[in-house]
Motif scaffolding. Structure first.
Motif, PDB file in Angstrom:
ATOM      1  N   SER A  78       0.811  -1.204  -0.074  1.00  0.00           N
ATOM      2  CA  SER A  78      -0.055  -0.113  -0.053  1.00  0.00           C
ATOM      3  C   SER A  78       0.795   1.223   0.100  1.00  0.00           C
ATOM      4  O   SER A  78       0.404   2.254  -0.502  1.00  0.00           O
ATOM      5  CB  SER A  78      -0.974  -0.015   1.225  1.00  0.00           C
ATOM      6  OG  SER A  78      -0.225   0.056   2.515  1.00  0.00           O
TER       7      SER A  78
ATOM      8  N   VAL B 249       1.664   2.077  -3.565  1.00  0.00           N
ATOM      9  CA  VAL B 249       0.830   2.483  -4.200  1.00  0.00           C
ATOM     10  C   VAL B 249       0.597   4.023  -4.008  1.00  0.00           C
ATOM     11  O   VAL B 249       0.175   4.683  -4.863  1.00  0.00           O
ATOM     12  CB  VAL B 249      -0.507   1.637  -4.134  1.00  0.00           C
ATOM     13  CG1 VAL B 249      -1.924   2.501  -4.527  1.00  0.00           C
ATOM     14  CG2 VAL B 249      -0.259   0.287  -4.599  1.00  0.00           C
ATOM     15  N   LEU B 250       0.980   4.204  -2.799  1.00  0.00           N
ATOM     16  CA  LEU B 250       0.776   5.628  -2.342  1.00  0.00           C
ATOM     17  C   LEU B 250       1.801   6.489  -2.945  1.00  0.00           C
ATOM     18  O   LEU B 250       1.349   7.691  -3.459  1.00  0.00           O
ATOM     19  CB  LEU B 250       0.738   5.692  -0.907  1.00  0.00           C
ATOM     20  CG  LEU B 250       0.392   7.229  -0.148  1.00  0.00           C
ATOM     21  CD1 LEU B 250      -0.975   7.576  -0.402  1.00  0.00           C
ATOM     22  CD2 LEU B 250       0.731   7.011   1.443  1.00  0.00           C
TER      23      LEU B 250
END
Length: 65
Positions: free
Chosen positions: A2, A5-6
């Motif tokens: 994550s 992705v950020l």
């Protein structure tokens, strides 16, 4: 995962914002827009040059075409 992705989402937002500033500056935007557009163009040129040097030193099938 994550976090990746950020980070990639942040890079995408910055790239889109830079492109918007380039178009806006071409139409006579404020001074800060022209500054961001100049930075965006400079960053694009640096990326383009680094890609060219990587391809030329790679010696792969690209030179056969």
């Amino acid at each position: 995962m994550s976090m990746l992705v950020l980070v990639l989402s942040g890079v995408l937002v910055l790239a889109i914002g830079g492109c918007v500033c380039v178009v806006w500056a071409a139409r006579g935007g404020p001074r800060w827009v022209r500054a961001v557009a100049a930075g965006t163009r400079m960053a694009g040129e640096l990326v383009s040059r680094s890609g060219r040097t990587n391809r030329s030193t790679g010696g792969s099938a690209d030179s056969d075409a």
